[in-house]
Design a protein around this motif. Structure first.
Motif, PDB file in Angstrom:
ATOM      1  N   ASP A  94      33.267 -15.276 -27.454  1.00 42.05           N
ATOM      2  CA  ASP A  94      33.084 -16.606 -26.724  1.00 42.05           C
ATOM      3  C   ASP A  94      31.232 -16.125 -26.042  1.00 42.05           C
ATOM      4  O   ASP A  94      30.913 -15.133 -26.502  1.00 42.05           O
ATOM      5  CB  ASP A  94      33.485 -16.790 -26.338  1.00 42.05           C
ATOM      6  CG  ASP A  94      32.638 -18.318 -25.328  1.00 42.05           C
ATOM      7  OD1 ASP A  94      31.885 -18.272 -24.315  1.00 42.05           O
ATOM      8  OD2 ASP A  94      33.286 -19.204 -25.531  1.00 42.05           O
ATOM      9  N   GLN A  95      30.228 -17.273 -26.754  1.00 45.31           N
ATOM     10  CA  GLN A  95      28.986 -16.845 -26.904  1.00 45.31           C
ATOM     11  C   GLN A  95      28.573 -16.214 -24.977  1.00 45.31           C
ATOM     12  O   GLN A  95      27.424 -15.771 -25.133  1.00 45.31           O
ATOM     13  CB  GLN A  95      28.253 -18.044 -27.009  1.00 45.31           C
ATOM     14  CG  GLN A  95      28.377 -18.729 -28.292  1.00 45.31           C
ATOM     15  CD  GLN A  95      27.560 -19.608 -27.987  1.00 45.31           C
ATOM     16  OE1 GLN A  95      27.074 -20.669 -27.928  1.00 45.31           O
ATOM     17  NE2 GLN A  95      27.898 -20.436 -29.265  1.00 45.31           N
ATOM     18  N   PRO A 126      34.564 -17.922 -32.776  1.00 44.28           N
ATOM     19  CA  PRO A 126      34.961 -17.273 -31.246  1.00 44.28           C
ATOM     20  C   PRO A 126      36.556 -17.300 -31.163  1.00 44.28           C
ATOM     21  O   PRO A 126      36.734 -18.344 -31.264  1.00 44.28           O
ATOM     22  CB  PRO A 126      34.681 -18.189 -29.761  1.00 44.28           C
ATOM     23  CG  PRO A 126      33.100 -18.553 -30.721  1.00 44.28           C
ATOM     24  CD  PRO A 126      33.102 -18.752 -31.731  1.00 44.28           C
ATOM     25  N   GLY A 127      36.791 -16.400 -31.111  1.00 50.26           N
ATOM     26  CA  GLY A 127      38.165 -16.420 -31.317  1.00 50.26           C
ATOM     27  C   GLY A 127      39.267 -16.031 -32.154  1.00 50.26           C
ATOM     28  O   GLY A 127      39.787 -15.517 -32.593  1.00 50.26           O
TER      29      GLY A 127
END
Length: 245
Positions: A80-81, A34-35
């Motif tokens: 993000d999840q 993520p990111g």
């Protein structure tokens, strides 16, 4: 492998589906955390040998599933999840490809216990004679599948899909992807067909669900479904202990 479970193996998939599966799995396994940004277009095109048109469709698919977001002058970043659609059958299958850890197994069991017993209770109120007959057929298909994990899993999945339809609740029907994922765990890790006693017990538990639905007994249907889901989890726990023991 049946078409019902092709998404878990990657077999007989289109170029679009193969690339979406590969990139989706890379995101879910943390290769692209993520990111971070996914590789540039040229690199992806070279890796998979696809056209820009196919790539654009793949990125649309991953965006719709909540895995990525594209922004002008920023590029395509992994979300993000919390944004991932974990009720999506493809996302679940990509999660399966990354491995069944204890937390994911727990999550699958908990969501099934939260929804499927109530679906069975509603089916006890609403199931038609044809649906009850179909459930009986699915139980017999499970009974006959003594030597094939896949045949048993397919009959099991079909059984639970009929329960969802018989509940009369379209939202309950929508969790079939979760059920399918849980059953993939069952037949890959600890299928009932591996032991005669476990096979007979599983078939009997499913038959009791149908008995309760046919009798219109909501409480019994709810309880029977809980017992069935619990039995599946016990098999997986047993297999895990055996593997690590």
């Amino acid at each position: 492998m049946s078409s019902k479970f092709q998404r878990y193996t990657g077999g007989a998939l289109s170029s679009h589906d193969q690339v979406a599966r590969a990139l989706g799995a890379d995101i879910i396994t943390g290769i692209y955390p993520p990111g971070s940004k996914i590789p540039p277009e040229a690199e992806i095109l070279d890796r998979f040998g696809i056209s820009r048109t196919v790539l654009r469709e793949v990125l649309k698919t991953l965006t719709a599933k909540g895995l990525i977001v594209s922004k002008t002058r920023v590029g395509t970043k992994v979300l993000d999840q919390a944004h991932w659609n974990m009720f999506d059958s493809d996302v679940l299958s990509w999660k399966v490809a990354s491995g069944f850890n204890a937390d994911f197994q727990r999550d699958l069991t908990e969501i099934r216990l939260a929804i499927e017993p109530e679906a069975a209770a509603l089916a006890a109120q609403r199931a038609t004679p044809d649906q009850i007959a179909l459930l009986r057929q699915r139980v017999e298909a499970m009974r006959d599948a003594r030597e094939s994990r896949i045949a048993f899993a397919e009959a099991d999945l079909a059984f639970h899909q009929v329960i969802g339809r018989a509940s009369g609740n379209m939202l309950m029907r929508s969790i079939s992807g979760v059920i399918e994922t849980a059953l993939v765990a069952s037949f890959t890790m600890a299928s009932p067909v591996d032991e005669d006693a476990e096979h007979d017990k599983s078939v009997g538990l499913h038959a009791r669900i149908v008995d309760a639905i046919e009798a219109g007994d909501c409480d019994a249907a709810r309880s029977a479904m809980r017992n069935t889901i619990g039995h599946g989890r016990q098999r997986i726990d047993k297999a895990e202990k055996h593997k690590t023991g």
